[in-house]
Design a protein around this motif. Sequence first.
Motif, PDB file in Angstrom:
ATOM      1  N   VAL A 128       2.240   1.224 -19.294  1.00 38.83           N
ATOM      2  CA  VAL A 128       1.821   1.979 -18.120  1.00 38.83           C
ATOM      3  C   VAL A 128       3.004   2.042 -17.165  1.00 38.83           C
ATOM      4  O   VAL A 128       3.656   1.023 -16.911  1.00 38.83           O
ATOM      5  CB  VAL A 128       0.610   1.339 -17.422  1.00 38.83           C
ATOM      6  N   VAL A 129       3.286   3.238 -16.680  1.00 40.13           N
ATOM      7  CA  VAL A 129       4.325   3.422 -15.665  1.00 40.13           C
ATOM      8  C   VAL A 129       3.647   3.868 -14.380  1.00 40.13           C
ATOM      9  O   VAL A 129       2.912   4.860 -14.369  1.00 40.13           O
ATOM     10  CB  VAL A 129       5.370   4.465 -16.099  1.00 40.13           C
ATOM     11  N   LEU A 130       3.863   3.114 -13.329  1.00 40.57           N
ATOM     12  CA  LEU A 130       3.339   3.444 -12.003  1.00 40.57           C
ATOM     13  C   LEU A 130       4.510   3.926 -11.158  1.00 40.57           C
ATOM     14  O   LEU A 130       5.536   3.247 -11.071  1.00 40.57           O
ATOM     15  CB  LEU A 130       2.698   2.202 -11.382  1.00 40.57           C
ATOM     16  N   ALA A 131       4.386   5.114 -10.567  1.00 41.48           N
ATOM     17  CA  ALA A 131       5.498   5.688  -9.799  1.00 41.48           C
ATOM     18  C   ALA A 131       5.001   6.228  -8.480  1.00 41.48           C
ATOM     19  O   ALA A 131       3.940   6.838  -8.402  1.00 41.48           O
ATOM     20  CB  ALA A 131       6.173   6.804 -10.600  1.00 41.48           C
ATOM     21  N   GLY A 132       5.787   5.995  -7.428  1.00 40.09           N
ATOM     22  CA  GLY A 132       5.416   6.508  -6.120  1.00 40.09           C
ATOM     23  C   GLY A 132       6.127   5.758  -5.020  1.00 40.09           C
ATOM     24  O   GLY A 132       7.180   5.163  -5.229  1.00 40.09           O
ATOM     25  N   GLY A 133       5.528   5.778  -3.831  1.00 39.31           N
ATOM     26  CA  GLY A 133       6.169   5.154  -2.686  1.00 39.31           C
ATOM     27  C   GLY A 133       5.183   4.460  -1.793  1.00 39.31           C
ATOM     28  O   GLY A 133       3.967   4.534  -1.990  1.00 39.31           O
ATOM     29  N   TYR A 134       5.695   3.768  -0.817  1.00 37.74           N
ATOM     30  CA  TYR A 134       4.860   2.961   0.059  1.00 37.74           C
ATOM     31  C   TYR A 134       4.388   3.743   1.275  1.00 37.74           C
ATOM     32  O   TYR A 134       3.217   3.828   1.569  1.00 37.74           O
ATOM     33  CB  TYR A 134       5.636   1.720   0.519  1.00 37.74           C
ATOM     34  N   ASN A 135       5.318   4.335   1.992  1.00 37.21           N
ATOM     35  CA  ASN A 135       4.962   5.122   3.162  1.00 37.21           C
ATOM     36  C   ASN A 135       6.138   6.018   3.509  1.00 37.21           C
ATOM     37  O   ASN A 135       7.232   5.874   2.972  1.00 37.21           O
ATOM     38  CB  ASN A 135       4.591   4.225   4.350  1.00 37.21           C
ATOM     39  N   CYS A 136       5.899   6.963   4.367  1.00 36.83           N
ATOM     40  CA  CYS A 136       6.922   7.958   4.679  1.00 36.83           C
ATOM     41  C   CYS A 136       8.128   7.341   5.381  1.00 36.83           C
ATOM     42  O   CYS A 136       9.233   7.860   5.300  1.00 36.83           O
ATOM     43  CB  CYS A 136       6.325   9.074   5.547  1.00 36.83           C
ATOM     44  N   VAL A 183       0.840  -1.190   0.000  1.00 36.82           N
ATOM     45  CA  VAL A 183       0.000   0.000   0.000  1.00 36.82           C
ATOM     46  C   VAL A 183       0.876   1.242   0.000  1.00 36.82           C
ATOM     47  O   VAL A 183       1.874   1.334   0.705  1.00 36.82           O
ATOM     48  CB  VAL A 183      -0.932  -0.010   1.230  1.00 36.82           C
ATOM     49  N   GLY A 184       0.527   2.224  -0.836  1.00 38.36           N
ATOM     50  CA  GLY A 184       1.328   3.436  -0.899  1.00 38.36           C
ATOM     51  C   GLY A 184       0.646   4.528  -1.688  1.00 38.36           C
ATOM     52  O   GLY A 184      -0.512   4.407  -2.082  1.00 38.36           O
ATOM     53  N   ASN A 185       1.360   5.592  -1.949  1.00 38.64           N
ATOM     54  CA  ASN A 185       0.836   6.760  -2.666  1.00 38.64           C
ATOM     55  C   ASN A 185       1.480   6.810  -4.040  1.00 38.64           C
ATOM     56  O   ASN A 185       2.697   7.040  -4.162  1.00 38.64           O
ATOM     57  CB  ASN A 185       1.168   8.022  -1.866  1.00 38.64           C
ATOM     58  N   TYR A 186       0.685   6.595  -5.101  1.00 42.92           N
ATOM     59  CA  TYR A 186       1.226   6.445  -6.444  1.00 42.92           C
ATOM     60  C   TYR A 186       0.545   7.381  -7.431  1.00 42.92           C
ATOM     61  O   TYR A 186      -0.589   7.798  -7.256  1.00 42.92           O
ATOM     62  CB  TYR A 186       1.052   4.999  -6.941  1.00 42.92           C
ATOM     63  N   THR A 187       1.257   7.655  -8.499  1.00 43.55           N
ATOM     64  CA  THR A 187       0.693   8.270  -9.676  1.00 43.55           C
ATOM     65  C   THR A 187       1.088   7.398 -10.866  1.00 43.55           C
ATOM     66  O   THR A 187       1.779   6.387 -10.696  1.00 43.55           O
ATOM     67  CB  THR A 187       1.192   9.720  -9.854  1.00 43.55           C
ATOM     68  N   GLY A 188       0.642   7.750 -12.069  1.00 42.96           N
ATOM     69  CA  GLY A 188       0.935   6.876 -13.199  1.00 42.96           C
ATOM     70  C   GLY A 188       0.902   7.602 -14.526  1.00 42.96           C
ATOM     71  O   GLY A 188       0.535   8.777 -14.618  1.00 42.96           O
ATOM     72  N   ALA A 189       1.313   6.885 -15.556  1.00 47.98           N
ATOM     73  CA  ALA A 189       1.302   7.409 -16.920  1.00 47.98           C
ATOM     74  C   ALA A 189       0.969   6.277 -17.873  1.00 47.98           C
ATOM     75  O   ALA A 189       1.375   5.130 -17.652  1.00 47.98           O
ATOM     76  CB  ALA A 189       2.655   8.021 -17.287  1.00 47.98           C
ATOM     77  N   VAL A 190       0.218   6.581 -18.934  1.00 48.55           N
ATOM     78  CA  VAL A 190      -0.093   5.624 -19.983  1.00 48.55           C
ATOM     79  C   VAL A 190       0.397   6.207 -21.301  1.00 48.55           C
ATOM     80  O   VAL A 190       0.260   7.399 -21.547  1.00 48.55           O
ATOM     81  CB  VAL A 190      -1.613   5.313 -20.036  1.00 48.55           C
TER      82      VAL A 190
END
Length: 372
Positions: free
Chosen positions: A176-184, A150-157
Motif C-alpha cells: 500500500v502506498v499512501l501519498a499526500g500532505g499534512y496541511n497547506c 492529520v492531512g489530505n491523502y490518497t492511496g494505492a494498493v
Amino acid sequence: MAWPPELIDDATAEILIRLPPDEPAHLVRAVLVCVKQIHDFYPLSVCTSWRRILTDPAFLHRYRAFHGTPPLLGFFDVATGPYRVVPSFTPTVQQASPVPHRTFDCADWWTLDCRHGRVLFGLSLYMERLVVWDPITGDHQELPDPRIPVGNYTGAVLCSVRGCDHLSCHGGPFHVVLAGGYNCEDNTVRAHLYSSEAGTWIASTHLNLEPHVIRRPSACIGGDIYFQLSDSMILRYHAEKNGLSVIHPPAAHTSEGGIVLVPMEDGSLGLVGVRGSRLCLWSTSLNNPEGIAGWVRCGDVELMTGIPLMPYSDVYIVGSAEGLGIVFVATEVGRFAIELKSGRERKVDEPGIYYAIFPFVSFYTPGTMLAH
C-alpha cells in the motif's frame, strides 16, 4: 435413437474454457443447462463430472490464463449525502455480482483504490484507519496506524509478488502506498509504503510541494505509482528508489472536465481529458526514471455518437479501468463506460453526485473457491 456418449472431461473443459469471463454466471449456467437437458440419461455422472471440472483449481488457472485480462465486474465509488460519505458498489454484470451493493453501512469511509483484486478503504478524510479488502474471498486486513499527522491523502494498493501475472492475486502479499500532505502551511508532499509481508510501514519519502491531492484512480506502471495532485500536476512514486517526482500534463491540453491517468500498451503513461463532447487521449513519448520527455496526442473519442448529451452539457471524467482501456464519464443523463479503442459507450449507472469511480477487475466464478 440412442443418445451419444458423454463428453470426456478434456473435451468438456475445452468447451467451458472458451466461455467469456465478463458475465461470471456463464460457467455455472452452462453446467446447469447441460445437466437439466440430459439428467434423465446421466443423472449423476454429468452433474458430478462437470462440477468437478468447474471447481478444479487447475481448470480455473487455465481459464484465467486463456482469457488473459480479468473482466470488469463493477466499480466502487463514494456516494455523498448529508453528513455521510458511504462507499458503495455498482455491478456491471447482470447476475452473480461478488459484492453487495452497500459495502459499508457507516459514515466517513472513503474508497481510495482498487487493483489486483483488492480494495483500499480509508476512514474519514484524514486516513485514521486503513483497510484492504478482497471482495472475492471476503478477507480483509486492517493496516497499522501510519503515525502521520492529520492531512489530505490518497492511496494505492497493489500485488507485491515479483513477476506475478495478476490473474489471481487473492491471498498473496501486497503493498500500500499512501501519498499526500499534512496541511497547506507545510508545503510538503509525503509518501509512505506498507508491506503486508513485513506487517508494517517500511519506507517513507517527501518532496517540497503543495500537498493538495485528488482522490481518483492511480496508475501503476512498472511498479511505479502515479497520483493526481490536481488537473495540472501528477505525482510519481518511484517504488525501487523510494522517491517522488512531479510530472506536468501536456501544455496544449486544457481539460474542461478533469483528467484521469491510464497505463498505455507500450508501458508509458497516458492521460485522458475532456474537451467539449470529446475525450482527448495523450501518451508520454518517453518514460524513464528521470521523468518524461514530452507528450504526444494520440486520438479523440466523440461522445455525442452514443450519449444523448444536450448542447453545453457538462461531462466529467471520473475513472479508468487499468488494463482494459476503459474510462468512465459522468453526465446529466448517467454514467458511462467508454472503450478508448472502439469508442463504444455503455451506460453503467444513473446520474448522481460522486467524486470518482474505482473499477473492480477480477476473475470470478460463483460457487467456486479460488486457488491461491
